[in-house]
Each structure stands twice: as structure tokens, then as C-alpha cells.
Design an enzyme around this catalytic site. Structure first.
Site, short mmCIF file in Angstrom:
data_model
loop_
_atom_site.label_atom_id
_atom_site.label_comp_id
_atom_site.label_asym_id
_atom_site.label_seq_id
_atom_site.Cartn_x
_atom_site.Cartn_y
_atom_site.Cartn_z
N GLY A 1 5.98 3.47 -2.73
CA GLY A 1 5.32 2.58 -1.76
C GLY A 1 5.58 3.10 -0.37
O GLY A 1 5.84 4.29 -0.18
N THR B 1 7.28 3.72 3.39
CA THR B 1 8.62 4.10 3.83
C THR B 1 9.41 2.85 4.25
O THR B 1 10.60 2.73 3.93
CB THR B 1 8.51 5.09 5.01
OG1 THR B 1 7.69 6.18 4.57
CG2 THR B 1 9.87 5.62 5.43
N GLY C 1 10.57 1.09 1.28
CA GLY C 1 11.57 1.96 0.64
C GLY C 1 12.96 1.72 1.23
O GLY C 1 13.96 1.70 0.50
N GLU D 1 9.66 7.27 -3.52
CA GLU D 1 8.41 8.04 -3.34
C GLU D 1 7.62 7.30 -2.28
O GLU D 1 6.98 6.30 -2.57
CB GLU D 1 7.61 8.07 -4.66
CG GLU D 1 8.30 8.77 -5.81
CD GLU D 1 8.32 10.28 -5.68
OE1 GLU D 1 7.68 10.82 -4.75
OE2 GLU D 1 8.99 10.92 -6.50
N CYS E 1 -1.17 9.02 -1.09
CA CYS E 1 0.08 9.37 -0.41
C CYS E 1 0.08 10.84 -0.01
O CYS E 1 0.50 11.18 1.09
CB CYS E 1 1.27 9.07 -1.31
SG CYS E 1 1.16 9.84 -2.92
P1 NAD Z 1 4.35 -1.28 -0.23
O1 NAD Z 1 5.58 -0.66 0.30
O2 NAD Z 1 3.71 -2.35 0.58
O3 NAD Z 1 4.60 -1.92 -1.67
C1 NAD Z 1 5.04 -1.16 -2.76
C2 NAD Z 1 5.66 -2.08 -3.80
O4 NAD Z 1 6.87 -2.62 -3.27
C3 NAD Z 1 4.80 -3.28 -4.17
O5 NAD Z 1 4.91 -3.49 -5.56
C4 NAD Z 1 5.46 -4.41 -3.41
O6 NAD Z 1 5.26 -5.69 -3.98
C5 NAD Z 1 6.92 -4.03 -3.50
N1 NAD Z 1 7.78 -4.63 -2.48
C6 NAD Z 1 7.45 -5.13 -1.26
N2 NAD Z 1 8.55 -5.57 -0.62
C7 NAD Z 1 9.60 -5.33 -1.43
C8 NAD Z 1 11.00 -5.53 -1.33
N3 NAD Z 1 11.55 -6.07 -0.23
N4 NAD Z 1 11.79 -5.14 -2.35
C9 NAD Z 1 11.26 -4.57 -3.45
N5 NAD Z 1 9.94 -4.37 -3.61
C10 NAD Z 1 9.11 -4.72 -2.61
O7 NAD Z 1 3.35 -0.08 -0.50
P2 NAD Z 1 1.84 -0.15 -0.98
O8 NAD Z 1 1.02 -0.60 0.18
O9 NAD Z 1 1.73 -0.86 -2.27
O10 NAD Z 1 1.53 1.40 -1.27
C11 NAD Z 1 1.07 2.28 -0.30
C12 NAD Z 1 2.18 3.20 0.13
O11 NAD Z 1 2.69 3.88 -1.01
C13 NAD Z 1 1.73 4.29 1.07
O12 NAD Z 1 2.67 4.45 2.10
C14 NAD Z 1 1.68 5.51 0.19
O13 NAD Z 1 1.82 6.72 0.88
C15 NAD Z 1 2.82 5.25 -0.74
N6 NAD Z 1 2.68 6.03 -1.97
C16 NAD Z 1 3.56 7.05 -2.19
C17 NAD Z 1 3.45 7.82 -3.33
C18 NAD Z 1 4.40 8.95 -3.60
O14 NAD Z 1 4.46 9.40 -4.72
N7 NAD Z 1 5.16 9.42 -2.63
C19 NAD Z 1 2.45 7.53 -4.26
C20 NAD Z 1 1.58 6.49 -4.01
C21 NAD Z 1 1.72 5.73 -2.85
#
Ligand code: NAD
Length: 500
Positions: free
Chosen positions: A220, A222, A225, A242, A276
């Protein structure tokens, strides 16, 4: 028992997943509470014992059954993926195909990569037989994003399962139906909930970090993360992060410009730019800059975003503001839009946008945009291209177009992955590890590294015969210490001796 029962919440709280193209409700899912998440993890721990006992061969068979169900029902999963993300069905089929290929590779190679193997005991310990085996951690919590709701989580789930772990998966709140589908088909194929799903918002993800899992694989943004890592720090739970990217594509003076422009455009606008490892910045050698611009502008003008078009809607409504801000910042800093621009940002769709003359220190060049936009900049030479490409806090993927110097340029890029003369190809090669550095995260999915990520190495030293010098005993004698000194002196003492 179904996986729905497996994670059934006691509260009645639920949420809807919506079709981003229309705003219509696709499905309603439970918001899994803290206790229910803990229950799922406990159940997973029991399943993990059975799963581990199957061994690599047994798990390979079970995972093949699941793979078969996914492969046979791809159109159904693709429709659901399209409904929840808005992406064209062809794109959904592509991500499912790649995910299935990874599932196959992980299951087929886990034994070879992780099985116990002998290693040299070294001269001082020659009486020992040394070996290392990679053991499953137990229960892995997988937290996924929405942009590739099948391919991305499978990168963790498939490898974690193949390595012998049970998994509790928290899909994005935008794609809970896809997550549920994966867990339901796993149960259908295998008959036991070794893979469970817990649906909900960030709080459910946060609860998963604190529910006693043995590792969290997070994909998700940064920012999230960092929150995941902070939550996991409380219990010293290891994490794979990631996260986002701001990937660059470099075009050398001898590159095939038509192909480079095609790759840049697909890398930037495929999946509506919500990738991503998508292309967000392009650096072009000054000798071919004008010709490259002509190519990419011509191609971008053919591309449309809208219902039934090759570029789908923006899945997450709040991303519209980020995309708009980045375009505005580019223009405010003296940049120009050759295709698209501020008017490209509609209510649900963003038209492909090509920007030039954008300041390197602007948000447009430094922050992840996650939309179908791309900046193109002229560079004096490839040294400057490499320096600028390496100039953000992110370091996920990268691309080089060059007839002769592809490898040379690639080796100087600060990135987890590089594609030469193609784009994002590394993601579809199961033997290659996938992951980033810096703000893009750490740890790896895919390949042998991706399998090891969900294990811990277990080292065994087995004494084959009594040592000539007994060293690890209180009965150690002065004579054996003298012998040790002599052996070490003979083995290692010669280095640098001639210089003194
Ligand atoms: P996000 O960070 O908003 O959410 C990701 C996940 O985390 C969701 O399931 C969300 O419900 C959960 N989440 C939110 N708050 C949390 C917390 N406090 N504790 C635990 N979990 C929590 O990201 P998104 O908008 O779903 O995805 C897009 C992002 O993901 C972009 O930045 C993209 O670059 C990245 N991404 C990275 C990769 C990689 O392999 N590096 C692959 C795909 C997407």
C-alpha cells in the site's frame, strides 16, 4: 465451514464496495472487529500445523487445485475485479494470468528453494555436517491494496502458502469482493481455511498487525506502511513493506523511440496510472528529445479515458485531488501540458496527460501521482538521466531504453527492479524478486527471495565424529589451544605478510 463463517464478525457493521465507473454498489461486506480478527488468526494457527505437515509435495498438490479453480473461473474473477476497480476486463485478465503463473511457480519451487540443504562446515569444524532449511513462520497477515487486487496480494499469499504458512488476508476496502472470492475458492479447492479473509477499513488492518501474526506482508502507500510498521513494532512482528513508487524511464540516444514512447505511455497510463511500478517520469537524451516528444504526443492523443475506453476510471475518488494538484504544481512551476492538462481531470476519469519543463523539485516530480500522467524531461547525457532518476525518496521499479548500453545504465539505477527495452516486464517473471528501497519499502515478494521472506532459516550442525581439537569444553587443554593458533596462523596468517 465457509471462509465467510471463518471471519464472521459478531457486530452487524458492514460496508459497501462501489463500482468506480458508476458509483453503484458491487457488494456489501462485514467490518471485521478486533476480536474476530484475533479469532481468525487463532484458527489460522491451527490450520498452519496441518498445512505444514503436508510438506512441499502435499502443498504443491493442494495449491494446484486452487490454481485450477482460479484459471477455470478467470472470467468471473475478472468481472468482479473490473466491477470493484473499474479497470478494463482485459487488464483484469492480464493481472489474474500473471498471478496464476506466480502461484504455479511458488508451489513448484518451494521445495527446491526452502528444503534443507548441506553447506560446508569449514576447515575448523570439519568434523560437523552443516545444513540449513527454511521453516515457515506460522501465520502471515497480508494487507493488500486495490490497484491490482489479485496480482499484488497473490505475490504475498502464494509465496507465504507455498512456504508452509497459513494466511489471514485483509484486502483493500475498495476491493473486498475480490479478497473474499480468493478465500472462498481456496476453501472450495482445498477444503480447509488455510487462507482466510477479514474485510474492513484501516482499523481491521491495524487489528491484524496486533493479532499475534508471525509476519505482516503489507502492500500500500508509504504513509500507511509506516503505521503498519509502528503497530508491528509493539510485538516485534516482522514486516514486508511494498509501498509506492515514482518510477523513471530513461531514453538513450540510440533507443528505438517508437517503442520507448509506447512503453512510456503504457507504463504511465495503463491501469489509469494506478500502478506502483508505473512510469511517472521520463528522461530523454537531448539528441532524441524532440523526436521522442513527437512520438509520445502522437500516441497519447489517440488514447482516451472513459467507459469502454482503454483507460478506466480512477478507483479511489480522493486520488483525483492528488492528480489535480500535481498537474497544477507542474504548470505553476513553468511546466507545459502537451496533452491533457488541468481540464483532463473529470469527475471519475482523467484523460492522459503529458507534461514537459516540470521543475525537478515540484510535487509532480517527487511524489507519487497515481494517475494517467507522465512528465518528460530533456537531459544532456545518461549520467544526468541516472542522477535525476535516482533523485526521489522512492526507489521501486525503473526502465531503460537503449540499444547498446541498457545493462550499464540499469546497474547504476537505485531501484529494486529495472526493465530494459520493455516496461514492467520484471513483475511477470516469477524468478525475479519484487520490492523496493527507501520510501518504496523493503523485503521481497516473488522468486526465491519471495519464498524465503515468509520463512526463517534453521541451521543445524551435526557432529559426525569427535574433533581432533576439543574446543567447546571445559576440558579444553593448553595443547589444543596452541594447535588452534597454529592452524589459524597457517590458514589465515599469510595474508598481507609480504607487505609488512
Ligand atoms: P493504502 O495504504 O491506503 O491501503 C493499503 C491497505 O492498508 C488497505 O487494505 C487499507 O485498508 C490498509 N490500512 C489502512 N490503514 C491501515 C493501518 N493503520 N494499519 C493497517 N492497515 C491499514 O494504499 P492503497 O491506496 O490501497 O494502495 C495504493 C498504494 O499501494 C500506492 O502507493 C501504490 O504504489 C502501492 N502499491 C505498492 C505495490 C508494491 O508492490 N510496492 C503494489 C501495489 C500498490
Amino acid at each position: 465451514m465457509t471462509s465467510t463463517d471463518a471471519a464472521a464478525p459478531t457486530s452487524n457493521a458492514s460496508f459497501d464496495s462501489l463500482d468506480p465507473a458508476t458509483g453503484e454498489v458491487v457488494g456489501t461486506h462485514p467490518i471485521t472487529g478486533e476480536q474476530e480478527v484475533r479469532d481468525a488468526v487463532e484458527r489460522a494457527r491451527r490450520e498452519a500445523t496441518w498445512w505444514e505437515s503436508l510438506g512441499f509435495t502435499g502443498r504443491k498438490k493442494q495449491l494446484a487445485l486452487w490454481r485450477g479453480v482460479i484459471a477455470r473461473r478467470m472470467p468471473e474473477l475478472a468481472d468482479l475485479t473490473t466491477a470493484e476497480t473499474g479497470k478494463p476486463t482485459g487488464d483484469a485478465l492480464l493481472e489474474i494470468s500473471l498471478g496464476v503463473d506466480h502461484l504455479h511457480w511458488a508451489a513448484a519451487h518451494a521445495g527446491k528453494v526452502l528444503g534443507r540443504r548441506s553447506v560446508s562446515p569449514g576447515l575448523l569444524m570439519v568434523n560437523q555436517a552443516a545444513s540449513v532449511g527454511y521453516r515457515p513462520l506460522g501465520v502471515i497477515g497480508v494487507i493488500g491494496p486495490w490497484n491490482y487486487p489479485v496480482f499484488t496480494p497473490l505475490g504475498s499469499i502464494a509465496y507465504a502458502l507455498a512456504a508452509g504458512n497459513a494466511v489471514v488476508f485483509k484486502p483493500s476496502e475498495y476491493t473486498p469482493g475480490v479478497g473474499r472470492w480468493l478465500a472462498d475458492t481456496f476453501l472450495e479447492a482445498v477444503g480447509r481455511p488455510v487462507l482466510q479473509v477479514v474485510t474492513g477499513y484501516g482499523e481491521t488492518g491495524s487489528a491484524l498487525c496486533r493479532a499475534g501474526v508471525d509476519k505482516v506482508a503489507f502492500t500500500g502507500s508509504t504513509a500507511t506502511g509506516k503505521r503498519v510498521m509502528a503497530a508491528c513494532a509493539e510485538t516485534l512482528t516482522p514486516v514486508v513493506i511494498e509501498a509506492g513508487g515514482k518510477d523513471a524511464l530513461l531514453v538513450d540516444s540510440d533507443a528505438d523511440l517508437t517503442e520507448a514512447a509506447e512503453a512510456a505511455l503504457w507504463g504511465a497510463c495503463g491501469n489509469a496510472g494506478q500502478t506502483c511500478a508505473g512510469v511517472e517520469r521520463v528522461y530523454v537524451h537531448e539528441r532524441v528529445y524532440d523526436a521522442f516528444l513527437t512520438e509520445i504526443v502522437d500516441q497519447a492523443r489517440q488514447l482516451r479515458s472513459g467507459p469502454g475506453e482503454q483507460v478506466g476510471p480512477i478507483t479511489m475518488p480522493k486520488q483525483m485531488d492528488v492528480i489535480r494538484r500535481h498537474i497544477d504544481d507542474a504548470l505553476a512551476g513553468g511546466g507545459r501540458a502537451l496533452v491533457g492538462g488541468p481540464d483532463a481531470v473529470g469527475e471519475r476519469y482523467v484523460q492522459p496527460t503529458v507534461l514537459v519543463d516540470v521543475p525537478e523539485d515540484s510535487s509532480t516530480q517527487q511524489e507519487e501521482t497515481f494517475g494517467p500522467t507522465v512528465t518528460v524531461a530533456k537531459v544532456r547525457d545518461m549520467d544526468e538521466a541516472v542522477r535525476l532518476a535516482n533523485g526521489t525518496r522512492y526507489a521501486l521499479g525503473s526502465t531503460v531504453f537503449s540499444a547498446k548500453r541498457g545493462m550499464e545504465i540499469a546497474e547504476r539505477l537505485r531501484a529494486g527492479m529495472t526493465a530494459i527495452n520493455s516496461v514492467i516486464s520484471f513483475a511477470g517473471i516469477p524468478t525475479l524478486p519484487f520490492g523496493g528501497v527507501g520510501d518504496s519499502g523493503f523485503g521481497r515478494i516473488h522468486g526465491a527471495d519471495g519464498l524465503r521472506e515468509f520463512t526463517y532459516p534453521h541451521a543445524i550442525a551435526r557432529q559426525r565424529f569427535k574433533p581432533a581439537m576439543a574446543l567447546t569444553t571445559f576440558a579444553r587443554t593448553e595443547k589444543s589451544e596452541q594447535q588452534l593458533m597454529k592452524v589459524v596462523g597457517a590458514l589465515y596468517g599469510r595474508a598481507g605478510k609480504d607487505k609488512s
